[in-house]
Write a protein that holds these residues in place. Sequence first.
Motif, PDB file in Angstrom:
ATOM      1  N   VAL A 165       1.430  -5.209  -7.314  1.00 47.90           N
ATOM      2  CA  VAL A 165       1.093  -6.638  -7.325  1.00 47.90           C
ATOM      3  C   VAL A 165       0.772  -7.100  -5.906  1.00 47.90           C
ATOM      4  O   VAL A 165      -0.235  -7.776  -5.669  1.00 47.90           O
ATOM      5  CB  VAL A 165       2.239  -7.470  -7.941  1.00 47.90           C
ATOM      6  CG1 VAL A 165       2.041  -8.960  -7.682  1.00 47.90           C
ATOM      7  CG2 VAL A 165       2.340  -7.209  -9.437  1.00 47.90           C
ATOM      8  N   LEU A 166       1.617  -6.728  -4.953  1.00 47.47           N
ATOM      9  CA  LEU A 166       1.389  -7.108  -3.560  1.00 47.47           C
ATOM     10  C   LEU A 166       0.073  -6.537  -3.037  1.00 47.47           C
ATOM     11  O   LEU A 166      -0.723  -7.244  -2.406  1.00 47.47           O
ATOM     12  CB  LEU A 166       2.559  -6.633  -2.688  1.00 47.47           C
ATOM     13  CG  LEU A 166       2.523  -7.016  -1.213  1.00 47.47           C
ATOM     14  CD1 LEU A 166       2.497  -8.535  -1.057  1.00 47.47           C
ATOM     15  CD2 LEU A 166       3.729  -6.427  -0.503  1.00 47.47           C
ATOM     16  N   LEU A 167      -0.185  -5.276  -3.317  1.00 47.83           N
ATOM     17  CA  LEU A 167      -1.425  -4.633  -2.891  1.00 47.83           C
ATOM     18  C   LEU A 167      -2.645  -5.322  -3.517  1.00 47.83           C
ATOM     19  O   LEU A 167      -3.644  -5.589  -2.835  1.00 47.83           O
ATOM     20  CB  LEU A 167      -1.407  -3.148  -3.256  1.00 47.83           C
ATOM     21  CG  LEU A 167      -2.603  -2.319  -2.817  1.00 47.83           C
ATOM     22  CD1 LEU A 167      -2.670  -2.257  -1.296  1.00 47.83           C
ATOM     23  CD2 LEU A 167      -2.500  -0.914  -3.388  1.00 47.83           C
ATOM     24  N   GLY A 168      -2.558  -5.612  -4.801  1.00 50.97           N
ATOM     25  CA  GLY A 168      -3.655  -6.310  -5.474  1.00 50.97           C
ATOM     26  C   GLY A 168      -3.928  -7.671  -4.871  1.00 50.97           C
ATOM     27  O   GLY A 168      -5.080  -8.067  -4.668  1.00 50.97           O
ATOM     28  N   LEU A 169      -2.855  -8.412  -4.557  1.00 52.62           N
ATOM     29  CA  LEU A 169      -3.023  -9.732  -3.942  1.00 52.62           C
ATOM     30  C   LEU A 169      -3.644  -9.630  -2.555  1.00 52.62           C
ATOM     31  O   LEU A 169      -4.587 -10.361  -2.223  1.00 52.62           O
ATOM     32  CB  LEU A 169      -1.680 -10.451  -3.864  1.00 52.62           C
ATOM     33  CG  LEU A 169      -1.107 -10.962  -5.178  1.00 52.62           C
ATOM     34  CD1 LEU A 169       0.300 -11.504  -4.975  1.00 52.62           C
ATOM     35  CD2 LEU A 169      -2.012 -12.036  -5.770  1.00 52.62           C
ATOM     36  N   LEU A 170      -3.110  -8.732  -1.737  1.00 48.45           N
ATOM     37  CA  LEU A 170      -3.633  -8.585  -0.374  1.00 48.45           C
ATOM     38  C   LEU A 170      -5.088  -8.139  -0.372  1.00 48.45           C
ATOM     39  O   LEU A 170      -5.918  -8.713   0.334  1.00 48.45           O
ATOM     40  CB  LEU A 170      -2.776  -7.603   0.427  1.00 48.45           C
ATOM     41  CG  LEU A 170      -1.393  -8.094   0.828  1.00 48.45           C
ATOM     42  CD1 LEU A 170      -0.596  -6.976   1.501  1.00 48.45           C
ATOM     43  CD2 LEU A 170      -1.490  -9.301   1.739  1.00 48.45           C
ATOM     44  N   LEU A 171      -5.405  -7.121  -1.156  1.00 50.96           N
ATOM     45  CA  LEU A 171      -6.788  -6.651  -1.216  1.00 50.96           C
ATOM     46  C   LEU A 171      -7.706  -7.707  -1.838  1.00 50.96           C
ATOM     47  O   LEU A 171      -8.860  -7.850  -1.440  1.00 50.96           O
ATOM     48  CB  LEU A 171      -6.880  -5.333  -1.979  1.00 50.96           C
ATOM     49  CG  LEU A 171      -6.247  -4.121  -1.291  1.00 50.96           C
ATOM     50  CD1 LEU A 171      -6.290  -2.903  -2.211  1.00 50.96           C
ATOM     51  CD2 LEU A 171      -6.927  -3.827   0.038  1.00 50.96           C
ATOM     52  N   GLY A 172      -7.177  -8.462  -2.798  1.00 55.00           N
ATOM     53  CA  GLY A 172      -7.963  -9.528  -3.417  1.00 55.00           C
ATOM     54  C   GLY A 172      -8.287 -10.644  -2.446  1.00 55.00           C
ATOM     55  O   GLY A 172      -9.371 -11.233  -2.493  1.00 55.00           O
TER      56      GLY A 172
END
Length: 190
Positions: free
Chosen positions: A127-134
């Motif tokens: 979730v954190l990775l998806g948010l940051l990359l998003g």
Amino acid sequence: MTTPTALGIDEARDRLHELTVIDVRTPGEYAGGHLPGALNVPLGQIRQALPDIRHAAARGDVLIVCASGARSENACRMLADNHVTAATLSGGTAAWAAGGNELRRESTSRATWGMERQVRFTAGMLVLLGLLLGLLVHPAFLLVSAGVAGGLVFSALTDTCGMAALLARLPHNRPRAADLAITLAALRSR
């Protein structure tokens, strides 16, 4: 679908000497701490072990154990579908340890996180990775976070966990064939 019979911590402790205890957690979790005398048959291998569990159940009561009780309930249902009666330990090894009872540890094992902790860590990181990359790369990466959220909702509604099934296949969680063979031989001798 009926709820399996559950033994409380006190009753299980008092009857431990007469029960065949089967721990359905991963070998890594089992090595990190299990009930005295418990045999490790990971949940994914219950069907393979069915003839030997049936043999043990014919000779006495079987107690199925996991970290919290969810996997052991699933194992009890699988066994019941195959005409094998087994009980689950209320609250699992977490409640057993919280009650001041002994957990045996494998002396040669390294510490492995419990499956629920591994799932929480992996889901949080995705979730954190998806948010940051998003936010930093491309908005399409937000779909990773949405996918994990949807998976968690599905997991809660169906009482299954696809992420746990995937994580269980990692080398530190995967059973070695020799371990299961030894466990099945122990079940046959009971």
